[in-house]
Design a protein around this motif. Structure first.
Motif, mmCIF file in Angstrom:
data_model
loop_
_atom_site.group_PDB
_atom_site.id
_atom_site.type_symbol
_atom_site.label_atom_id
_atom_site.label_comp_id
_atom_site.label_asym_id
_atom_site.label_seq_id
_atom_site.Cartn_x
_atom_site.Cartn_y
_atom_site.Cartn_z
ATOM 1 N N ARG A 5 3.000 -0.617 14.564
ATOM 2 C CA ARG A 5 2.295 -0.675 13.237
ATOM 3 C C ARG A 5 3.450 -0.943 12.128
ATOM 4 N NH1 ARG A 5 0.421 4.493 15.275
ATOM 5 N NH2 ARG A 5 2.034 5.679 13.964
ATOM 6 N N LEU A 6 4.355 -0.631 12.239
ATOM 7 C CA LEU A 6 5.275 -0.943 11.073
ATOM 8 C C LEU A 6 5.753 -2.481 11.019
ATOM 9 C CD1 LEU A 6 6.941 -0.148 8.447
ATOM 10 C CD2 LEU A 6 8.746 0.874 9.796
ATOM 11 N N TYR A 30 -5.005 -2.775 12.544
ATOM 12 C CA TYR A 30 -3.877 -2.878 13.476
ATOM 13 C C TYR A 30 -4.230 -3.533 14.859
ATOM 14 C CZ TYR A 30 -0.910 -0.198 10.365
ATOM 15 O OH TYR A 30 -0.028 0.342 9.253
ATOM 16 N N VAL A 85 -5.457 -1.775 2.264
ATOM 17 C CA VAL A 85 -5.079 -3.233 2.426
ATOM 18 C C VAL A 85 -5.964 -4.552 1.909
ATOM 19 C CG1 VAL A 85 -3.715 -2.302 4.597
ATOM 20 C CG2 VAL A 85 -6.130 -3.099 4.810
ATOM 21 N N THR A 113 0.745 -1.259 -0.064
ATOM 22 C CA THR A 113 -0.107 -0.020 -0.088
ATOM 23 C C THR A 113 0.948 1.351 0.001
ATOM 24 O OG1 THR A 113 -0.156 0.354 2.447
ATOM 25 C CG2 THR A 113 -1.607 -1.125 1.280
ATOM 26 N N TYR A 118 2.790 -4.414 9.910
ATOM 27 C CA TYR A 118 2.516 -4.209 8.438
ATOM 28 C C TYR A 118 3.541 -5.098 7.591
ATOM 29 C CZ TYR A 118 2.380 -2.030 3.596
ATOM 30 O OH TYR A 118 2.249 -1.961 2.380
ATOM 31 N N TRP A 126 1.224 3.062 5.599
ATOM 32 C CA TRP A 126 0.794 2.286 6.704
ATOM 33 C C TRP A 126 0.584 3.267 7.684
ATOM 34 C CZ3 TRP A 126 5.975 3.776 6.011
ATOM 35 C CH2 TRP A 126 6.725 4.308 7.152
ATOM 36 N N VAL A 138 6.158 -0.755 1.027
ATOM 37 C CA VAL A 138 5.111 0.100 1.342
ATOM 38 C C VAL A 138 5.716 1.341 0.728
ATOM 39 C CG1 VAL A 138 6.370 0.951 3.386
ATOM 40 C CG2 VAL A 138 3.790 1.253 3.354
#
Length: 305
Positions: free
Chosen positions: A32-33, A22, A278, A8, A36, A11, A43
């Motif tokens: 989060r990262l 999340y 996503v 995407t 992802y 993120w 990303v």
């Protein structure tokens, strides 16, 4: 066949963060990262268009992602001829009495590029950098003036992997598309194919050109009928869309053909609406996985045929 990386264009999009995608315990910046990166191998960093990146963030991004993960980084707005707020510049590059918008000159552009590229070195040296995305404004028409601006941008980025997205439809018109592909290819720049709504004055034709042997890129912007609008508050509406399988289906064969001609293909979804990006990326990945001729790189960083 080339590796195909699907992901995407952010993120950290507020709509995605608010969607519940999340899980609990993974909603801070690091979590989060890391989460992802368990789901996708690539990303796009879009925050670097609005403000200059920092070396610290690049270092953290590299540390929080596994080997094989890639970041495509969007060029700062000033570097591509977009209107740029003076407040977006580093403090020491602002002058007392400056207007609210930057008046760019060659010296300022040179300094901005040096700082921009220096901030991304941790991604580059760690092998995490996928490409620099130079997205040009919709008023940049094909012709000598437009080509000159593109060449100036790419000369600054010599030695970096560069992908170019045009927003003026004439670059990819039937009459012009071959010349555009030659122009980009002769300068080592990867063309960005785009998916947008068709039939509007600002609609970009879905031309899947491959102009370099090392990289091809596709960005899915959604099918909103507000595409190209400059009305206040229109940005979110311009990209708000939930892709259907039928809308993605023609791109499976296009991506497959691109993968035969480029070393790697980046497929990125920019449609913002909760977790629509996503979900669309997952749907595209699933469709490509059913094609035995496609080779995807997945979250486990294994080549998945």
């Amino acid at each position: 066949m080339a590796d195909i990386l699907v992901g995407t264009c952010s993120w950290t999009d507020p709509a995605l963060m608010a969607s519940g995608w999340y899980p609990a315990g993974r909603r801070d910046a690091e979590g989060r990262l890391r989460h992802y990166a368990t789901r996708f191998p690539i990303v796009e960093v879009d925050s670097t268009y609005y403000g200059m990146p920092s070396r610290r963030n690049s270092t953290l991004w590299a540390q929080r992602t596994p080997p094989g993960f890639r970041f495509d980084v969007k060029a700062f707005s000033l570097l591509t001829g977009h209107p740029t707020r003076t407040a977006a510049l580093p403090t020491d590059l602002r002058q007392p009495g400056d207007p609210s918008r930057v008046r760019a000159d060659s010296g300022l552009l040179r300094e901005v590029w040096l700082r921009f590229s220096s901030a991304l070195e941790p991604l580059r040296t760690s092998g995490r950098l996928g490409a620099l995305l130079f997205q040009f404004p919709p008023w940049l028409a094909p012709g000598p003036r437009g080509e000159q601006l593109v060449e100036e941008c790419t000369r600054r980025a010599e030695g970096w992997p560069v992908a170019v997205e045009f927003r003026h439809p004439e670059w990819w018109s039937t009459e012009r598309q071959a010349a555009t592909a030659r122009f980009l290819g002769s300068r080592g720049m990867a063309a960005v194919a785009v998916d947008t709504v068709q039939g509007l004055p600002a609609s970009i034709p879905p031309i899947a050109a491959v102009t370099t042997p090392y990289l091809a890129v596709v960005r899915f912007h959604g099918r909103s009928t507000s595409w190209g609008s400059t009305a206040p508050g229109s940005k979110e509406e311009s990209y708000r869309h939930a892709y259907t399988e039928a809308e993605l289906a023609p791109w499976v064969s296009r991506v497959r053909e691109m993968s035969r001609r480029a070393g790697v293909v980046h497929v990125l979804f920019n449609n913002c609406c909760a977790d629509a990006s996503v979900r669309a990326a997952e749907a595209m990945r699933n469709a490509l996985e059913t094609d035995p001729s496609c080779t995807l790189r997945g979250p486990g960083w294994q080549r998945r045929a």
